[in-house]
Scaffold this active site. Structure first.
Site, PDB file in Angstrom:
ATOM      1  N   LYS A   1       0.833  -1.209   0.000  1.00 16.43           N
ATOM      2  CA  LYS A   1       0.000   0.000   0.000  1.00 16.43           C
ATOM      3  C   LYS A   1       0.864   1.254   0.000  1.00 16.43           C
ATOM      4  O   LYS A   1       0.573   2.218  -0.715  1.00 16.43           O
ATOM      5  CB  LYS A   1      -0.965  -0.002   1.191  1.00 16.43           C
ATOM      6  CG  LYS A   1      -2.128  -0.935   0.956  1.00 16.43           C
ATOM      7  CD  LYS A   1      -3.292  -0.732   1.891  1.00 16.43           C
ATOM      8  CE  LYS A   1      -4.490  -1.517   1.379  1.00 16.43           C
ATOM      9  NZ  LYS A   1      -5.555  -1.681   2.326  1.00 16.43           N
TER      10      LYS A   1
ATOM     11  N   LYS B   1      -3.247  -6.764  -8.328  1.00 17.88           N
ATOM     12  CA  LYS B   1      -4.341  -7.207  -7.459  1.00 17.88           C
ATOM     13  C   LYS B   1      -5.486  -6.189  -7.446  1.00 17.88           C
ATOM     14  O   LYS B   1      -5.247  -5.001  -7.264  1.00 17.88           O
ATOM     15  CB  LYS B   1      -3.822  -7.388  -6.021  1.00 17.88           C
ATOM     16  CG  LYS B   1      -4.931  -7.651  -4.989  1.00 17.88           C
ATOM     17  CD  LYS B   1      -4.415  -7.503  -3.583  1.00 17.88           C
ATOM     18  CE  LYS B   1      -5.377  -7.159  -2.482  1.00 17.88           C
ATOM     19  NZ  LYS B   1      -6.688  -6.679  -2.664  1.00 17.88           N
TER      20      LYS B   1
ATOM     21  N   LYS C   1      -9.896  -2.048  -3.603  1.00 15.63           N
ATOM     22  CA  LYS C   1     -10.712  -0.830  -3.531  1.00 15.63           C
ATOM     23  C   LYS C   1      -9.831   0.395  -3.563  1.00 15.63           C
ATOM     24  O   LYS C   1     -10.115   1.376  -4.234  1.00 15.63           O
ATOM     25  CB  LYS C   1     -11.532  -0.845  -2.238  1.00 15.63           C
ATOM     26  CG  LYS C   1     -12.678  -1.808  -2.279  1.00 15.63           C
ATOM     27  CD  LYS C   1     -13.402  -1.800  -0.938  1.00 15.63           C
ATOM     28  CE  LYS C   1     -13.372  -3.162  -0.300  1.00 15.63           C
ATOM     29  NZ  LYS C   1     -12.566  -3.237   0.922  1.00 15.63           N
TER      30      LYS C   1
HETATM   31  P1  ATP Z   1      -8.389  -2.095   0.357  1.00 16.73           P
HETATM   32  O1  ATP Z   1      -7.786  -1.659  -0.938  1.00 16.73           O
HETATM   33  O2  ATP Z   1      -9.057  -0.973   1.110  1.00 16.73           O
HETATM   34  O3  ATP Z   1      -7.435  -2.896   1.216  1.00 16.73           O
HETATM   35  P2  ATP Z   1      -9.504  -4.529  -0.706  1.00 16.73           P
HETATM   36  O4  ATP Z   1     -10.139  -4.438  -2.038  1.00 16.73           O
HETATM   37  O5  ATP Z   1      -8.135  -5.097  -0.600  1.00 16.73           O
HETATM   38  O6  ATP Z   1      -9.593  -3.070  -0.029  1.00 16.73           O
HETATM   39  P3  ATP Z   1     -10.340  -5.694   1.789  1.00 16.73           P
HETATM   40  O7  ATP Z   1     -11.541  -5.146   2.482  1.00 16.73           O
HETATM   41  O8  ATP Z   1      -8.995  -5.275   2.262  1.00 16.73           O
HETATM   42  O9  ATP Z   1     -10.489  -5.359   0.219  1.00 16.73           O
HETATM   43  O10 ATP Z   1     -10.408  -7.275   1.790  1.00 16.73           O
HETATM   44  C1  ATP Z   1     -11.614  -7.976   2.033  1.00 16.73           C
HETATM   45  C2  ATP Z   1     -11.427  -9.423   1.649  1.00 16.73           C
HETATM   46  O11 ATP Z   1     -11.354  -9.519   0.215  1.00 16.73           O
HETATM   47  C3  ATP Z   1     -10.130 -10.048   2.177  1.00 16.73           C
HETATM   48  O12 ATP Z   1     -10.398 -11.385   2.525  1.00 16.73           O
HETATM   49  C4  ATP Z   1      -9.205 -10.004   0.998  1.00 16.73           C
HETATM   50  O13 ATP Z   1      -8.217 -11.007   1.046  1.00 16.73           O
HETATM   51  C5  ATP Z   1     -10.180 -10.228  -0.145  1.00 16.73           C
HETATM   52  N1  ATP Z   1      -9.658  -9.640  -1.377  1.00 16.73           N
HETATM   53  C6  ATP Z   1      -9.381  -8.342  -1.598  1.00 16.73           C
HETATM   54  N2  ATP Z   1      -8.933  -8.153  -2.852  1.00 16.73           N
HETATM   55  C7  ATP Z   1      -8.912  -9.380  -3.438  1.00 16.73           C
HETATM   56  C8  ATP Z   1      -8.531  -9.847  -4.737  1.00 16.73           C
HETATM   57  N3  ATP Z   1      -8.102  -9.018  -5.656  1.00 16.73           N
HETATM   58  N4  ATP Z   1      -8.631 -11.175  -4.995  1.00 16.73           N
HETATM   59  C9  ATP Z   1      -9.088 -12.041  -4.046  1.00 16.73           C
HETATM   60  N5  ATP Z   1      -9.461 -11.663  -2.805  1.00 16.73           N
HETATM   61  C10 ATP Z   1      -9.379 -10.347  -2.494  1.00 16.73           C
HETATM   62 MG    MG Z   2      -7.124  -5.007   1.293  1.00 18.48          MG
END
Ligand code: ATP
Ligand code: MG
Length: 315
Positions: free
Chosen positions: A114, A193, A196
């Site tokens: 990040k 990856k 959000k």
């Molecule tokens: P942020 O960017 O704010 O960290 P994020 O999109 O990574 O948001 P999280 O809320 O951090 O989402 O993660 C929620 C769940 O979704 C976690 O179990 C994480 O491992 C899963 N996850 C997030 N992104 C992915 C992805 N690209 N592929 C598979 N699983 C994901």
């Molecule tokens: Mg995340």
């Protein structure tokens, strides 16, 4: 006494949920949760590590609960709650932060990724794994369905449990991550990856237009017959054999392939989107109120045990 194993997962209201969240965490939860004593959180304090807009945080939190229900979670068969309704999470996180070292936390990939992406290296982001350890360990969780990016954080959770148990006696159960093959890292429209906070997502509950726009923006290099970034996402929606036919028939025609992908995504999302439209804010408020009461009862019992062990008492 409930004899089922305890399962827990959580998603941040740090933006609109995307198909990576769905395939990596939410769908595995939906497929499993009835066989377990299940907890599903909206981890709003985690989202504070990347968000400064209170109105957006509030709205995202409500939206995520709607997304959970629309994805197939029946709140009567799981404890659905938000992290901030159970103050024991932040309290236990502090306790763990006092047990692990800065060099240990510095090895966390998610933090480094990040910061490398330009997000602020605030202390909350740095300490994130210990808040997640508290989320999991407060409920004696045994199984944690997550995406690949969270594997190390569940390892960190085990480490926090071990450190505590060694210092104060057996208190916490070691949890196990559950990461399903093929969906651990769903790539975003830029091939990295999907996240959000990276603005490279295909929204889970976007309109037909939103989905089309996102799919059309998938980065393709023009070197081969098969656009790899499109194919990698398409694999979530069709079997290898089906894709083999489609990608042979439309070899080199990137626009056609993207249109097929958009309509495949639409076919999966449309029925859930319809269901989501009927979920009101009142339903969300009711679900969160009920869930937080049940979660608080469990968390306060566990935290009372922890306070006693560490020497914190009330007069
Ligand atoms: P942020 O960017 O704010 O960290 P994020 O999109 O990574 O948001 P999280 O809320 O951090 O989402 O993660 C929620 C769940 O979704 C976690 O179990 C994480 O491992 C899963 N996850 C997030 N992104 C992915 C992805 N690209 N592929 C598979 N699983 C994901
Ligand atoms: Mg995340």
């Amino acid at each position: 006494m409930n004899s089922k194993k305890r399962l827990l997962t959580g998603l941040q209201p740090s933006g609109t949920l995307h198909i990576g969240n769905y395939f990596g965490a939410l769908k595995p939860f939906v497929n499993l949760y009835k066989e377990y004593d299940s907890h599903l959180m909206v981890v709003d304090y985690h989202a504070l590590t990347t968000m400064r807009d209170p109105g957006a945080l509030r709205q995202n939190t409500i939206d995520v609960v709607k997304d959970y229900i629309a994805s197939g979670v029946n709140p009567e068969e799981a404890i659905v709650f938000k992290q901030s309704d159970v103050p024991e999470h932040t309290e236990l996180a502090w306790t763990f932060e006092c047990l692990v070292t800065v060099p240990f936390l510095m090895q966390a990939h998610a933090y480094k990724d990040k910061v490398a992406k330009g997000l602020e290296a605030n202390a909350g982001l740095f300490n994130y794994p210990m808040l997640m350890a508290a989320d999991i360990l407060l409920y004696d969780t045994e199984v944690v369905p997550v995406g690949e990016d969270q594997r190390q954080h569940v390892e960190y959770t085990r480490e926090a449990a071990t450190k505590f148990n060694n210092a104060y006696g057996e208190t916490f159960t070691a949890p196990q991550e559950m990461i399903l093959e093929g969906v651990g890292v769903v790539p975003g429209v830029d091939g990295k990856k999907m996240s959000k906070s990276y603005k490279n997502t295909i929204p889970l509950f976007g309109s037909t237009d939103d989905i089309e726009k996102a799919v059309m923006s998938i980065v393709t290099d023009s070197s081969g017959e098969r656009p790899e970034n499109v194919y990698a996402i398409h694999k979530l929606f069709r079997t290898d054999a089906e894709l083999e036919n489609i990608y042979t028939e439309h070899a080199g025609k990137y626009k056609n392939l993207k249109e097929i992908l958009a309509s495949d995504i639409e076919a999966v999302i449309a029925p859930m989107r319809e269901k989501r439209a009927s979920i009101t804010d009142e339903i969300v408020a009711h679900v969160l109120k009920d869930g937080s009461e049940r979660a608080r009862e469990r968390a306060s019992r566990k935290m009372a045990e922890v306070r006693k062990k560490i020497g914190i008492f009330s007069v």
